[in-house]
Design a protein around this motif. Structure first.
Motif, PDB file in Angstrom:
ATOM      1  N   ILE A   1       0.916  -1.136  -0.033  1.00 56.52           N
ATOM      2  CA  ILE A   1       0.075   0.031   0.003  1.00 56.52           C
ATOM      3  C   ILE A   1       0.775   1.166  -0.052  1.00 56.52           C
ATOM      4  O   ILE A   1       1.980   1.436   0.773  1.00 56.52           O
ATOM      5  CB  ILE A   1      -0.947   0.168   1.252  1.00 56.52           C
TER       6      ILE A   1
ATOM      7  N   ASP B   1      -4.851  -3.379   0.487  1.00 53.64           N
ATOM      8  CA  ASP B   1      -4.327  -3.045  -0.803  1.00 53.64           C
ATOM      9  C   ASP B   1      -5.392  -2.593  -1.620  1.00 53.64           C
ATOM     10  O   ASP B   1      -6.605  -2.656  -1.394  1.00 53.64           O
ATOM     11  CB  ASP B   1      -3.541  -3.965  -1.489  1.00 53.64           C
ATOM     12  N   ALA B   2      -5.179  -1.577  -2.754  1.00 53.52           N
ATOM     13  CA  ALA B   2      -6.218  -0.744  -3.397  1.00 53.52           C
ATOM     14  C   ALA B   2      -7.254  -1.845  -3.999  1.00 53.52           C
ATOM     15  O   ALA B   2      -8.397  -1.646  -4.079  1.00 53.52           O
ATOM     16  CB  ALA B   2      -5.699   0.032  -4.475  1.00 53.52           C
TER      17      ALA B   2
END
Lengths: 255, 255, 255
Positions: free
Chosen positions: C30, C48-49
């Motif tokens: 991240i 995470d995205a």
């Protein structure tokens, strides 16, 4: 493709790095080709895509820790993929290569780990060309590292170079838009250098091909350069027990 | 161009690496320029293309193994090409530089090999500018490696930096969109560091130019930085017996 | 944002490299996140995205030369920028981290030099997710370096890999268009390797995520891999006194 029935093979390699160097010496010129496995040796003969250069590779049975090939076998291989897989070998790994139907199986055996790669065989990968026969006028023996340095000098000024042998001298020269260069190696002071020119010989070649050909030659290894004016040059060197021979067509300039 | 007739030159270099460092110190700022050869020294004075920075190079006769220049001569040279050729020198090579009509001839002599490069001379390559005269208020002496580290700190946050000297401190600072930084070197603990500020001095410069200027300075060499508020900074250092001086214009910010 | 009033902090780091390794272990997954500062430990928990992977970082007070945090504090940080700044630390530098209003202040103190960076804090940088709870069937302990080598083997053939544990074996395999691979690590010969499989476990994961997760693991450090068939894998390892735990969702293939 009945070869799966006709023959079987198992090759054991203790020094994976050696085999990788050999495959790299081939892959620098051709990406795919046919590996010919005889009972006493393994070989490759192939032209590059542009038909300007040819590579002939040969490694005797004795170059391997184990070499069992019954009869003779031809396997079409993507040498680029094979090189990458060999690059994964670790220093103490033992490698076993087998053929299983239409695949080449490679197994690395290390301490407490086994790693297995399988690579599809290619049908009709070409190869088997005849070697050109040229009576050469001059033979130059020079260390691989020395020759590669000469090519780097050339790279500064041009994409082509002229190789010339006469008397006790071997000369490389090139002419570019912004600069010119020449490099002369002379018999005498250096031990590991020889020129044997029955007749003056001089021809011009594309630099990129000579780079690709010389790249895999160990720096300390002697490379033989067989020259004849405006004829294909023949270059050969050894990687351990294996032999590499290359032929490269000259650039004939209009006069 | 009658200079071929007017003068002759032959310069012998034992330490090719030294000469290459000097040429690199020039080429980081200007690609082409005029090499001025006097009977006692060789020099270059040139502005960069954007007229923001200037380099003054000077090497005395004694910096070379041999230096024969009769009268004075100006040769226009592509320093970028020259640097590449010098980069081909090997550690034990001797280099002989001659002028032959409108070419610069460079010959590397090694054991059993001779390598020859020739480079066309340029007509009217500029150069010969006058050095700016600024009375500076502060002089900072700092090791090249230390200064380059400061520039790397700056690179994290901005493309411009402010240099400031006051009292016994030398400060570099920068302000970017996402972060700010400042680095202070203080007289006292470090031997190879000096600040002599008659008056506080502070000016802002483009990072890229200072990078190009500092790049060729050996890490252990002392660099002198002459500062005056919002005036061109003067930086100088030695490479062996040769001297490099740079001038760089400040960025004047609207207030 | 009243936190400036609520709490104050001052963290002293002797080993900047250690802190950088920790931040890199986070930043590999991240870019931005919330650093939670408690009176006894510092931590990060973030997805995470793509919501496929999660990182949980925790470092006790004792991992730092000095650690003063009163109450608890949350600071939103761009870890990518922070990592670059930490990368500028030199081997003997001492680092002091403070919060000053909406900025994170980092000061490197070396011999005769002080370097100061300030980084804006982010509002609402996310974080604080709950860790998934999975009862795993198999636990594998393998050295970081060994696992990373396995991932490099996979990279030759595919962008996905299958991890499998059964009996005393841990296997990684992958199937690509042009080749296949498998790597088996076996309990027995190697000391620093363990498999404890109550039940056979097997799942498929994207290679890129495992690369990002394993990257910061020291080669000599033991990594624990908790597997259950077609469930998220949990991987954890230590960097010094700090702990990193990652969760990664499997790829469920249609059958």
């Amino acid at each position: 493709m009945w070869s799966g029935i006709m023959a079987s093979m198992e090759i054991t390699v203790d020094d994976v790095k050696f085999l990788r160097s050999c495959v790299d010496a081939i892959v620098n010129l051709i990406e795919e080709g046919t590996l010919e496995l005889g009972s006493d040796a393994m070989g490759v003969r192939a032209m590059d895509a542009s038909q300007i250069a040819m590579v002939v590779f040969s490694a005797p049975k004795s170059a391997f820790a184990g070499y069992k090939v019954s009869g003779s076998e031809k396997v079409g291989v993507n040498f680029a993929d094979l090189s990458k897989i060999l690059g994964r070998g670790r220093s103490k790994d033992k490698l076993i290569i087998k053929r299983k139907e239409n695949k080449l199986e490679l197994e690395f055996r290390g301490k407490g780990s086994k790693r297995h790669f399988s690579l599809p065989l290619l049908e009709d990968a070409g190869g088997g060309q005849k070697e050109p026969k040229v009576e050469h006028d001059a033979l130059v023996k020079i260390r691989g590292g020395e020759f590669k340095e000469m090519l780097r000098d050339v790279a500064l000024v041009s994409s082509h170079l002229t190789m010339e042998a006469k008397g006790k001298e071997f000369m490389v020269s090139a002419k570019g838009d912004s600069a010119e260069m020449s490099a002369v190696s002379e018999k005498g002071e250096k031990k590991e250098f020889e020129v044997d020119a029955k007749k003056e010989a001089r021809a011009t070649f594309p630099l990129q091909y000579l780079d690709d050909i010389a790249k895999a030659c160990p720096d300390d290894e002697l490379m033989s350069i067989h020259l004849r004016s405006n004829k294909p040059v023949k270059l050969d060197y050894k990687i351990g027990k294996a032999g590499l021979t290359y032929y490269l067509a000259p650039r004939i300039e209009d006069e």
